[in-house]
Design a protein around this motif. Structure first.
Motif, short mmCIF file in Angstrom:
data_model
loop_
_atom_site.label_atom_id
_atom_site.label_comp_id
_atom_site.label_asym_id
_atom_site.label_seq_id
_atom_site.Cartn_x
_atom_site.Cartn_y
_atom_site.Cartn_z
N ALA A 100 -9.36 11.25 -23.20
CA ALA A 100 -9.08 9.92 -23.75
C ALA A 100 -8.73 10.02 -25.24
O ALA A 100 -7.83 9.34 -25.72
CB ALA A 100 -10.28 9.00 -23.54
N LEU A 101 -9.43 10.90 -25.94
CA LEU A 101 -9.20 11.04 -27.37
C LEU A 101 -7.80 11.56 -27.66
O LEU A 101 -7.09 11.01 -28.50
CB LEU A 101 -10.25 12.00 -27.95
N ILE A 102 -7.38 12.60 -26.95
CA ILE A 102 -6.06 13.19 -27.17
C ILE A 102 -4.95 12.18 -26.85
O ILE A 102 -4.05 11.93 -27.66
CB ILE A 102 -5.87 14.46 -26.31
N VAL A 103 -5.06 11.56 -25.65
CA VAL A 103 -4.03 10.58 -25.26
C VAL A 103 -3.95 9.45 -26.28
O VAL A 103 -2.87 9.07 -26.73
CB VAL A 103 -4.34 10.01 -23.85
N THR A 104 -5.12 8.95 -26.69
CA THR A 104 -5.14 7.81 -27.60
C THR A 104 -4.65 8.18 -29.00
O THR A 104 -3.99 7.37 -29.65
CB THR A 104 -6.54 7.19 -27.66
N ILE A 193 -8.98 3.67 -37.98
CA ILE A 193 -8.96 4.94 -38.72
C ILE A 193 -7.52 5.28 -39.11
O ILE A 193 -7.24 5.65 -40.25
CB ILE A 193 -9.58 6.07 -37.87
N TYR A 194 -6.59 5.10 -38.17
CA TYR A 194 -5.16 5.30 -38.48
C TYR A 194 -4.70 4.31 -39.54
O TYR A 194 -3.93 4.63 -40.43
CB TYR A 194 -4.32 5.08 -37.22
N ASP A 195 -5.21 3.07 -39.37
CA ASP A 195 -4.81 1.99 -40.26
C ASP A 195 -5.16 2.32 -41.71
O ASP A 195 -4.50 1.85 -42.64
CB ASP A 195 -5.51 0.70 -39.83
N GLY A 196 -6.22 3.13 -41.89
CA GLY A 196 -6.66 3.48 -43.23
C GLY A 196 -5.75 4.48 -43.93
O GLY A 196 -5.83 4.65 -45.15
N GLY A 227 -13.75 10.71 -38.69
CA GLY A 227 -13.58 9.55 -37.82
C GLY A 227 -13.30 9.95 -36.39
O GLY A 227 -13.80 9.34 -35.44
N ILE A 228 -12.50 10.99 -36.23
CA ILE A 228 -12.18 11.46 -34.88
C ILE A 228 -13.43 12.05 -34.22
O ILE A 228 -13.71 11.77 -33.05
CB ILE A 228 -11.03 12.49 -34.94
N VAL A 229 -14.20 12.81 -35.00
CA VAL A 229 -15.45 13.37 -34.46
C VAL A 229 -16.40 12.24 -34.07
O VAL A 229 -17.00 12.24 -32.99
CB VAL A 229 -16.13 14.29 -35.50
N GLY A 230 -16.48 11.22 -34.94
CA GLY A 230 -17.33 10.06 -34.64
C GLY A 230 -16.89 9.36 -33.37
O GLY A 230 -17.71 9.02 -32.52
N LEU A 292 -25.98 9.10 -33.79
CA LEU A 292 -26.26 9.46 -35.18
C LEU A 292 -25.10 10.26 -35.76
O LEU A 292 -24.66 10.02 -36.88
CB LEU A 292 -27.55 10.27 -35.28
N LEU A 293 -24.58 11.18 -34.95
CA LEU A 293 -23.42 11.97 -35.38
C LEU A 293 -22.26 11.05 -35.71
O LEU A 293 -21.57 11.22 -36.73
CB LEU A 293 -23.03 12.97 -34.28
N SER A 294 -22.04 10.04 -34.84
CA SER A 294 -20.89 9.16 -35.08
C SER A 294 -21.10 8.28 -36.31
O SER A 294 -20.20 8.09 -37.10
CB SER A 294 -20.63 8.30 -33.84
N GLU A 295 -22.34 7.77 -36.49
CA GLU A 295 -22.63 6.95 -37.67
C GLU A 295 -22.36 7.75 -38.94
O GLU A 295 -21.75 7.28 -39.88
CB GLU A 295 -24.12 6.54 -37.66
N TRP A 296 -22.84 9.00 -38.92
CA TRP A 296 -22.69 9.87 -40.07
C TRP A 296 -21.22 10.14 -40.36
O TRP A 296 -20.76 10.04 -41.49
CB TRP A 296 -23.45 11.17 -39.78
N SER A 297 -20.45 10.45 -39.29
CA SER A 297 -19.03 10.76 -39.49
C SER A 297 -18.25 9.55 -39.96
O SER A 297 -17.36 9.65 -40.81
CB SER A 297 -18.37 11.27 -38.21
N ILE A 298 -18.60 8.37 -39.38
CA ILE A 298 -17.84 7.17 -39.74
C ILE A 298 -18.13 6.81 -41.20
O ILE A 298 -17.23 6.45 -41.95
CB ILE A 298 -18.15 6.02 -38.77
N ALA A 299 -19.39 6.97 -41.61
CA ALA A 299 -19.73 6.71 -43.01
C ALA A 299 -18.94 7.64 -43.93
O ALA A 299 -18.45 7.25 -44.98
CB ALA A 299 -21.23 6.90 -43.22
N LYS A 300 -18.77 8.87 -43.49
CA LYS A 300 -18.05 9.86 -44.27
C LYS A 300 -16.56 9.48 -44.39
O LYS A 300 -15.96 9.60 -45.45
CB LYS A 300 -18.18 11.23 -43.58
N THR A 301 -15.99 8.99 -43.27
CA THR A 301 -14.59 8.56 -43.30
C THR A 301 -14.40 7.41 -44.25
O THR A 301 -13.45 7.37 -45.01
CB THR A 301 -14.14 8.09 -41.90
#
Lengths: 305, 261
Positions: A100-104, A193-196, A227-230, A292-301
């Motif tokens: 899903a990630l690759i296609v999207t 994320i792309y929009d940014g 963001g992608i990791v998140g 938690l991983l996603s929260e952390w990554s999104i905060a980083k992005t």
């Protein structure tokens, strides 16, 4: 300015009021009792229907007939059937999230080039299909690819060997369904994320002589990477916790963690509550780590954008 | 140029993949005979008619609407005031609400069901009420997002201070100023919550079971007995979701337009 505004009220209500001084927001006026009255119904519901059940589940997982024990966890670690359920769930979640990630990622890249109204229409469509999950989704795939599904019959008629031997009620069939419900979520997470990625960055890079490919390799993708990791970990957690579509499709016969838990607690017969709790705790730990991983990554992005 | 068409291909794949199952199921609900050809041989209304004449379906629909809207109304009455109090008066505690939102979002029904059954099954209280309570909490993320976004857009504290300075009581400031500003965001959040709960299956099936037959449980039963009736159910479900999504999109767009000015 704000402090001055708040002063008249403060004086007229003096005594019964509780003041909190906030640096930016002026002087706040609300009595402690009032705040408590407005907050308590929510806190009670949160306790009754969320925190207490989860805490009780955690305690139950360390019990056997009322005594403290690690036996449930030992059972899980020595039970190959339950372990296989974990393995199946993790594989299915990782693979479906990855596809899903690759296609999207590519799809959103294409969407970004459309006009604003067109993009909005695509987002509305995606929102609509994000509601299309669970039982209705499983059924839709049965209509398409089930034993007498539309495509199944077509493949038979055209005698496409590999395709006509495909079974929806298997790992591959579940994967198709899981990818389906991952796609809208992936789009909604990747779009902002792309929009940014600012148009100015691209222009600056182009002015300095970078090709489009080079821009994405050196700037675009590194900026988006957390963001992608998140996104990946949210998708992973989303699939780990899914139950309804697998249940509807295989009627509990395919071995997934969620299905195992479901069959241990189904209906009024609560066969092995301690074991079900222990499996649920392990599943919860997996999902909390992913979140938690996603929260952390999104905060980083966010810091980068 | 080559790269552009490559990405477009994935976009096409994406759209076809998410649209095809929806369209096929909806078409199946109106197909008279459809087992040898690419498109159905004839169209009929009999499946949808049969469905609407089945009192079991109408009751299941009523139960779903009742349960989902009940949970949304309770959430509006209980969660919204709590969010207001925290955001407006105790902003330093907002991170606790955010933590609650993430936790609620992270724990799926399958995990919560274990705890709910464990705690409440021996008390003899109605498990339907237990699910209702769990539903109220489960939509916290949508209600929070809906309220918070509008509050952030308008700087609610300043508005309230201004209203009170001009002589409005706290209640007046709340009902005349604050509520109208957050109303669109809250409305969109409420509709979104309703559509999520309307499609909920895990909790109701595991905690209550078929004693309280909602649309999802009705559909699950029809899955093995009649494909055409099942697709008629899915058709009704998709139409309802479509209407809700459309209204949410309209309301959200309007909110954005209003706050940009």
């Amino acid at each position: 300015m704000q402090q001055i505004c708040a002063l008249p009220n403060e004086q007229s209500l003096a005594g019964a009021l509780y003041y909190t001084y906030e640096k930016k927001e002026g002087i706040v006026l609300i009595s402690k009792r009032q705040a408590f009255v407005w907050l308590s119904p929510f806190l009670v519901l949160m306790l009754l229907f969320f925190l207490v059940p989860l805490l009780y589940m955690l305690i139950t997982s360390f019990q056997n007939n009322g005594t403290f024990t690690l036996q449930q966890y030992q059972t899980i670690l020595s039970n190959s059937y339950i372990l296989q359920g974990f393995k199946n769930s993790i594989t299915l979640s990782v693979v479906s999230a990855f596809i899903a990630l690759i296609v999207t990622l590519f799809a959103v890249y294409a969407i970004m080039k459309f006009s604003e109204p067109m993009r909005e229409r695509i987002l509305i469509l995606t929102n609509l299909t994000s509601n299309f999950s669970g039982i209705p989704l499983a059924f839709a795939f049965i209509v398409l690819l089930g034993n007498s599904g539309l495509f199944t019959l077509l493949f038979d008629k055209w005698e496409i060997g590999i395709l006509s031997s495909f079974s929806l009620y298997s790992w591959a069939g579940l994967l198709l369904i899981y990818v389906y419900f991952q796609l809208p979520l992936a789009l909604m997470l990747l779009y902002p994320i792309y929009d940014g990625i600012q148009q100015q960055w691209k222009e600056a890079a182009a002015l300095l002589g970078a090709s489009t490919l080079r821009f994405w390799m050196k700037i675009g993708i590194p900026v988006m990477l957390p963001g992608i990791v998140g996104t990946f970990s949210v998708l992973f957690a989303n699939a780990m916790g899914a139950y309804a579509s697998a249940y509807a499709l295989t009627n509990s016969s395919y071995n997934l963690v969620a299905i195992r838990i479901g069959s241990l607690i189904k209906g009024d017969i609560f066969a092995q509550p301690e074991l079900a709790s222990a499996i649920a705790v392990l599943l919860a730990v997996t999902m909390v780590l992913a979140m938690l991983l996603s929260e952390w990554s999104i905060a980083k992005t966010r810091r980068k954008l | 140029m080559k790269k552009r068409s490559f990405a477009d291909l994935f976009f096409l794949l994406f759209v076809v993949y998410i649209v095809l199952p929806v369209v096929a199921t909806m078409l199946y609900a109106f197909a008279d005979k459809w087992n040898k050809t690419i498109l159905p041989e004839g169209l009929t209304l009999k499946w949808v008619m049969t469905l609407f004449q089945d009192p079991a379906f109408m009751q299941a629909f009523g139960r779903s609407v009742l349960l989902a809207s009940g949970a949304v109304i309770i959430a509006l009455l209980v969660i919204v005031p709590a969010i207001f109090v925290i955001v407006l008066y105790f902003p330093k505690y907002e991170k606790w609400i955010q933590a609650a939102v993430v936790m609620v979002y992270s724990f799926p029904g399958i995990i919560l069901a274990v705890g709910l059954i464990r705690v409440y099954s021996k008390f003899g209280i109605s498990m339907i009420l237990v699910v209702l309570g769990a539903y109220v909490i489960s939509i916290l993320p949508y209600i929070y997002q809906g309220t918070r976004n509008s509050l952030r857009n308008v700087d609610a504290r300043q508005l309230l201070d201004a209203a009170q300075l001009l002589g409005a009581s706290k209640m007046q400031a709340f009902t005349k100023i604050l509520l109208p500003t957050v109303y669109p965001g809250l409305f969109a959040g409420a509709l979104l919550s309703f559509s999520v709960l309307f499609g909920e299956f895990v909790l109701i099936n595991l905690v209550v079971g078929s004693r309280f037959e909602t649309v999802q449980i009705y559909l699950m039963k029809k899955l093995s007995t009649s494909g055409h009736i099942a697709s008629a159910v899915v058709f009704v479900y998709i139409v309802l979701m479509g209407v809700l999504t459309f209204i949410i999109a309209k309301v959200t767009k309007k909110t954005k337009g209003a706050t940009n000015v």
